[in-house]
Write a protein that holds these residues in place. Structure first.
Motif, short mmCIF file in Angstrom:
data_model
loop_
_atom_site.label_atom_id
_atom_site.label_comp_id
_atom_site.label_asym_id
_atom_site.label_seq_id
_atom_site.Cartn_x
_atom_site.Cartn_y
_atom_site.Cartn_z
N ASP A 162 -8.99 16.08 14.34
CA ASP A 162 -6.97 16.38 14.14
C ASP A 162 -7.06 16.86 12.82
OD1 ASP A 162 -4.51 17.01 13.12
OD2 ASP A 162 -4.17 13.76 13.11
N ALA A 163 -7.17 18.66 12.04
CA ALA A 163 -6.74 19.00 11.11
C ALA A 163 -5.71 18.91 10.07
CB ALA A 163 -7.41 20.05 10.78
N HIS A 164 -5.00 17.50 9.81
CA HIS A 164 -4.10 17.70 9.07
C HIS A 164 -4.02 18.32 7.94
CE1 HIS A 164 0.26 15.78 8.65
NE2 HIS A 164 -0.20 15.25 8.17
N GLN A 165 -5.17 18.12 7.33
CA GLN A 165 -5.46 19.46 5.79
C GLN A 165 -6.81 20.30 6.09
OE1 GLN A 165 -6.20 16.74 2.38
NE2 GLN A 165 -4.16 15.18 2.77
N ASP A 166 -6.95 21.10 5.62
CA ASP A 166 -8.24 21.96 5.02
C ASP A 166 -9.23 21.02 5.65
OD1 ASP A 166 -6.46 24.47 5.89
OD2 ASP A 166 -6.75 24.38 3.63
N LEU A 167 -10.15 20.77 6.04
CA LEU A 167 -11.78 20.12 6.53
C LEU A 167 -12.05 20.52 5.02
CD1 LEU A 167 -10.52 19.49 9.28
CD2 LEU A 167 -13.11 18.98 9.57
N TYR B 217 -17.66 24.04 -0.67
CA TYR B 217 -16.16 23.41 -0.79
C TYR B 217 -14.99 22.26 -0.78
CZ TYR B 217 -11.73 25.44 -3.51
OH TYR B 217 -10.40 25.41 -3.75
N ASP B 218 -14.27 21.97 -1.68
CA ASP B 218 -13.18 20.86 -1.12
C ASP B 218 -12.00 20.77 -1.65
OD1 ASP B 218 -13.33 18.71 0.45
OD2 ASP B 218 -13.33 17.75 -1.02
N PHE B 219 -11.66 22.12 -2.30
CA PHE B 219 -10.31 22.24 -3.06
C PHE B 219 -9.98 21.29 -3.59
CE2 PHE B 219 -10.71 23.34 1.71
CZ PHE B 219 -10.47 24.60 1.94
N ASP B 220 -11.05 20.67 -4.74
CA ASP B 220 -11.51 19.58 -5.76
C ASP B 220 -10.36 19.06 -5.43
OD1 ASP B 220 -12.58 21.99 -7.51
OD2 ASP B 220 -10.85 23.31 -7.65
N ARG B 221 -10.34 18.44 -3.90
CA ARG B 221 -8.88 17.07 -3.63
C ARG B 221 -9.71 15.52 -4.36
NH1 ARG B 221 -8.65 18.49 2.88
NH2 ARG B 221 -11.04 18.95 2.61
N VAL B 222 -9.20 14.63 -4.74
CA VAL B 222 -9.53 13.32 -4.94
C VAL B 222 -9.39 12.81 -3.23
CG1 VAL B 222 -9.51 11.74 -6.89
CG2 VAL B 222 -9.33 13.60 -7.63
#
Length: 321
Positions: A88-93, A194-199
């Motif tokens: 379930d990709a609720h957000q981008d992987l 790359y992880d979209f700079d998320r924390v």
């Protein structure tokens, strides 16, 4: 008496996960950020066990080693080779890449990871990241070093029913709003690019990247493989061969009525992704609802299906036998 091996999945929380595994598939998720259901697995990071019959309580890994005749397994020292998940990709992987067998063995002590995606559902406008635009390794490395993701990454729109083959070395990621069944080698080796700079809300830190390994294993240039899909029918069953590949074969079964099938491989993995049906083996009926997963072992040579349902099935390819 021969019988199928009906399985209990394990659930995994992910920074990008949501609630679709509960809302759509009725699974008992551990939190509102549940990303993966490992529905058929012998991997130690996601132990899946049998819930019926004489092998109830035994894990797939245990049976692979202790009851090799169930899989026509001639080498009990190697791990169970396949793994099936619902994601379930609720957000981008994260944008990531997986190594081949040789690199994975040398650097992680695991199998490599070739996989495939069957899109179960996708919100309007949903996309995946699939491949890149670099024409040579120098250009790829430079784009990664500069973080030029807008130019490097290829995005592809997706809808329910789409299928993608993702060999090791393919830069990829599921996009927000995509629900997917993933068939893969039994490996948990991922190199994050790359992880979209998320924390991470739990740690307060960005997740680690693995750029050196990713540069080593990414295929350049990217040449997508587009398997030819072949459709056949048995009784009221339509079978669509989605891919025949070195590590696995994936076939979609769509049943609307009843059909009798015979084994074409040492064992068959299956997950009900829509509807419900009866599986009849050796005169015994097993009612299966959406999200139910099972293995038809080597001693089950014939079985019947009765109902209205869609299943995704997997058999081992030549490199997994």
């Amino acid at each position: 008496m021969t019988e199928p091996l009906i399985l209990k999945p394990t659930l995994h929380e992910k920074i990008w996960g949501g609630t679709a595994l509960r809302d759509v598939y009725g699974l008992d998720i551990p939190s509102e950020t549940t990303g993966e259901a490992w529905v058929i697995s012998g991997h130690p990071n996601g132990v899946v066990s049998v819930i019926n019959g004489k092998y109830a309580g035994k894990s797939v890994a245990q049976l692979w080693h202790d009851e090799p005749q169930l899989f026509a397994n001639k080498d009990v020292e190697r791990p169970f080779p396949l793994l099936v998940k619902i994601l379930d990709a609720h957000q981008d992987l994260s944008v990531q890449v997986h190594p081949d067998d040789q690199y994975a063995k040398a650097h992680a002590g695991e199998l490599g990871k070739t996989e495939s995606w069957y899109i179960l559902a996708a919100k309007p406008g949903a996309t995946i990241y699939y491949g890149h635009t670099a024409t040579d390794k120098a250009a790829f490395d430079q784009a990664v070093d500069e973080g030029d993701w807008d130019h490097l990454l290829q995005k592809v729109p997706v809808k329910a029913g789409d299928f993608f083959y993702v060999p090791s070395g393919t830069l990829h990621a599921l996009g927000e709003g995509v629900l997917t069944l993933e068939t893969q080698q039994s490996s948990d080796v991922t190199y994050r690019v790359y992880d979209f700079d998320r924390v991470d809300a739990k740690t307060g830190q960005k997740r680690d990247l693995h750029l050196a390994d990713a540069k080593n294993v990414t295929s350049v240039p990217f040449v997508p493989e587009k398997p030819v899909q072949i459709v056949s029918n048995v009784g009221d069953l339509t079978m669509t061969n989605l891919v025949s590949a070195p590590y696995f074969n994936v076939v979609k079964w769509e049943i609307a009525g009843n059909a009798t099938l015979e084994a074409v491989a040492p064992y068959t993995l299956a997950t009900v992704v829509d509807g419900e049906l009866d599986l009849i083996v050796d005169g015994v009926t097993y009612h299966l609802n959406k999200a139910a997963s099972f293995i038809l072992p080597n001693d089950v040579q014939t079985w019947q299906l009765d109902g209205e349902a869609t299943l995704l099935t997997t058999t081992p390819g030549p490199q997994s036998l």
